[in-house]
Design a protein around this motif. Sequence first.
Motif, mmCIF file in Angstrom:
data_model
loop_
_atom_site.group_PDB
_atom_site.id
_atom_site.type_symbol
_atom_site.label_atom_id
_atom_site.label_comp_id
_atom_site.label_asym_id
_atom_site.label_seq_id
_atom_site.Cartn_x
_atom_site.Cartn_y
_atom_site.Cartn_z
ATOM 1 N N MET A 1 36.928 48.717 45.323
ATOM 2 C CA MET A 1 37.530 47.677 46.146
ATOM 3 C C MET A 1 36.794 46.358 45.890
ATOM 4 N N PHE A 2 37.578 45.317 45.552
ATOM 5 C CA PHE A 2 36.995 44.025 45.204
ATOM 6 C C PHE A 2 36.956 43.100 46.411
ATOM 7 N N TRP A 3 37.996 43.112 47.214
ATOM 8 C CA TRP A 3 38.009 42.219 48.394
ATOM 9 C C TRP A 3 38.907 42.817 49.445
ATOM 10 N N GLU A 4 38.447 42.765 50.682
ATOM 11 C CA GLU A 4 39.279 43.218 51.806
ATOM 12 C C GLU A 4 39.090 42.192 52.928
ATOM 13 N N ARG A 5 40.192 41.649 53.380
ATOM 14 C CA ARG A 5 40.135 40.525 54.330
ATOM 15 C C ARG A 5 39.229 40.820 55.500
ATOM 16 N N ASP A 6 39.385 42.026 56.091
ATOM 17 C CA ASP A 6 38.657 42.292 57.346
ATOM 18 C C ASP A 6 37.174 42.565 57.114
ATOM 19 N N LEU A 7 36.825 42.754 55.820
ATOM 20 C CA LEU A 7 35.401 43.038 55.525
ATOM 21 C C LEU A 7 34.545 41.793 55.756
ATOM 22 N N LEU A 8 35.143 40.617 55.496
ATOM 23 C CA LEU A 8 34.347 39.377 55.569
ATOM 24 C C LEU A 8 34.357 38.783 56.976
ATOM 25 N N SER A 9 35.398 39.126 57.747
ATOM 26 C CA SER A 9 35.500 38.427 59.040
ATOM 27 C C SER A 9 34.304 38.735 59.957
ATOM 28 N N PRO A 10 33.728 39.981 59.970
ATOM 29 C CA PRO A 10 32.544 40.176 60.832
ATOM 30 C C PRO A 10 31.405 39.207 60.482
ATOM 31 N N GLN A 11 31.335 38.806 59.203
ATOM 32 C CA GLN A 11 30.287 37.828 58.849
ATOM 33 C C GLN A 11 30.797 36.404 59.098
ATOM 34 N N SER A 12 31.906 36.332 59.815
ATOM 35 C CA SER A 12 32.595 35.060 60.137
ATOM 36 C C SER A 12 32.815 34.223 58.871
ATOM 37 N N ILE A 13 33.122 34.946 57.800
ATOM 38 C CA ILE A 13 33.509 34.238 56.561
ATOM 39 C C ILE A 13 35.025 34.344 56.458
ATOM 40 N N SER A 14 35.708 33.201 56.542
ATOM 41 C CA SER A 14 37.166 33.272 56.394
ATOM 42 C C SER A 14 37.492 32.916 54.946
ATOM 43 N N PHE A 15 38.300 33.779 54.320
ATOM 44 C CA PHE A 15 38.630 33.561 52.907
ATOM 45 C C PHE A 15 40.073 34.045 52.728
ATOM 46 N N SER A 16 40.984 33.140 52.476
ATOM 47 C CA SER A 16 42.407 33.501 52.298
ATOM 48 C C SER A 16 42.842 33.042 50.913
ATOM 49 N N PRO A 17 42.683 33.919 49.922
ATOM 50 C CA PRO A 17 42.972 33.507 48.541
ATOM 51 C C PRO A 17 44.413 33.049 48.363
ATOM 52 N N THR A 18 44.595 32.050 47.515
ATOM 53 C CA THR A 18 45.940 31.558 47.186
ATOM 54 C C THR A 18 46.295 31.888 45.747
ATOM 55 N N ASN A 19 45.300 32.056 44.887
ATOM 56 C CA ASN A 19 45.631 32.524 43.530
ATOM 57 C C ASN A 19 44.462 33.274 42.901
ATOM 58 N N ALA A 20 44.788 33.967 41.828
ATOM 59 C CA ALA A 20 43.781 34.786 41.132
ATOM 60 C C ALA A 20 43.786 34.390 39.660
ATOM 61 N N ASN A 21 42.595 34.220 39.089
ATOM 62 C CA ASN A 21 42.474 33.793 37.690
ATOM 63 C C ASN A 21 41.656 34.784 36.895
ATOM 64 N N HIS A 22 41.956 34.849 35.598
ATOM 65 C CA HIS A 22 41.147 35.609 34.648
ATOM 66 C C HIS A 22 40.634 34.631 33.603
ATOM 67 N N SER A 23 39.378 34.783 33.210
ATOM 68 C CA SER A 23 38.851 33.968 32.116
ATOM 69 C C SER A 23 38.301 34.931 31.069
ATOM 70 N N TYR A 24 39.018 35.045 29.939
ATOM 71 C CA TYR A 24 38.579 35.971 28.885
ATOM 72 C C TYR A 24 37.757 35.196 27.859
ATOM 73 N N ASN A 25 36.610 35.756 27.496
ATOM 74 C CA ASN A 25 35.678 35.036 26.600
ATOM 75 C C ASN A 25 35.250 35.976 25.481
ATOM 76 N N THR A 26 35.597 35.625 24.242
ATOM 77 C CA THR A 26 35.337 36.514 23.101
ATOM 78 C C THR A 26 33.853 36.613 22.770
ATOM 79 N N HIS A 27 33.189 35.444 22.787
ATOM 80 C CA HIS A 27 31.827 35.397 22.239
ATOM 81 C C HIS A 27 30.735 35.410 23.321
ATOM 82 N N THR A 28 29.632 36.075 22.989
ATOM 83 C CA THR A 28 28.432 35.958 23.813
ATOM 84 C C THR A 28 27.982 34.491 23.794
ATOM 85 N N GLY A 29 27.432 34.024 24.902
ATOM 86 C CA GLY A 29 26.927 32.646 24.932
ATOM 87 C C GLY A 29 27.990 31.601 25.195
#
Length: 152
Positions: A1-29
Amino acid sequence: MFWERDLLSPQSISFSPTNANHSYNTHTGTLRGMHFQKSPHGQTKLVSCVSGKAWDVMVDLRDDSSTFGKWHATKLSAASGQAVLIPAGCGHGFVTLEPNTTIAYLIEGQYMPDQGRVLRWNDPTVAINWPVKDPVLSDKDAAAPDWDQCEF
Ligand SMILES: Cc1cn([C@H]2C[C@H](O)[C@@H](COP(=O)(O)OP(=O)(O)O[C@H]3O[C@H](C)C(=O)[C@H](O)[C@H]3O)O2)c(=O)[nH]c1=O
């Protein structure tokens, strides 16, 4: 599990994602950063590594923060499954430590390219202690301004 809304709320962290991105990188460095959107269009990012390994950095650009201008790094890997939350108002960057490294991140806050800004990865004021001294950079990142010329 990467993110669950109710997991963060006890720490009073509100986080409502609007989009998800991937960044693929071929080379080290491969280094991308330090990226942010100008206030008040900052984005909160929940960053993880889904293949390979990366050294992920945030820098606090919030001038009312006690850690203004300070940086913090987290080693991310597909094996560890760890993720890091980058608060809005912080710059974000990473450098890959293995080939074929993919960074996946959830973002809260609209993508506004005209509000996008970059702080030079090796700016001497912030002085991030990168584990890679001669990284592969995009043209945009190679031409990034230093702290004094940045608009936060
Ligand atoms: C961020 C973003 C980008 N794009 C498009 C714009 C460009 O055509 C292409 C690459 O964008 P950019 O040059 O910003 O990508 P990176 O150099 O990988 O930088 C990214 O990695 C650093 C470390 C970050 O934290 C930023 O979120 C992000 O800027 O994706 C979109 O369409 N939507 C988006 O939300």
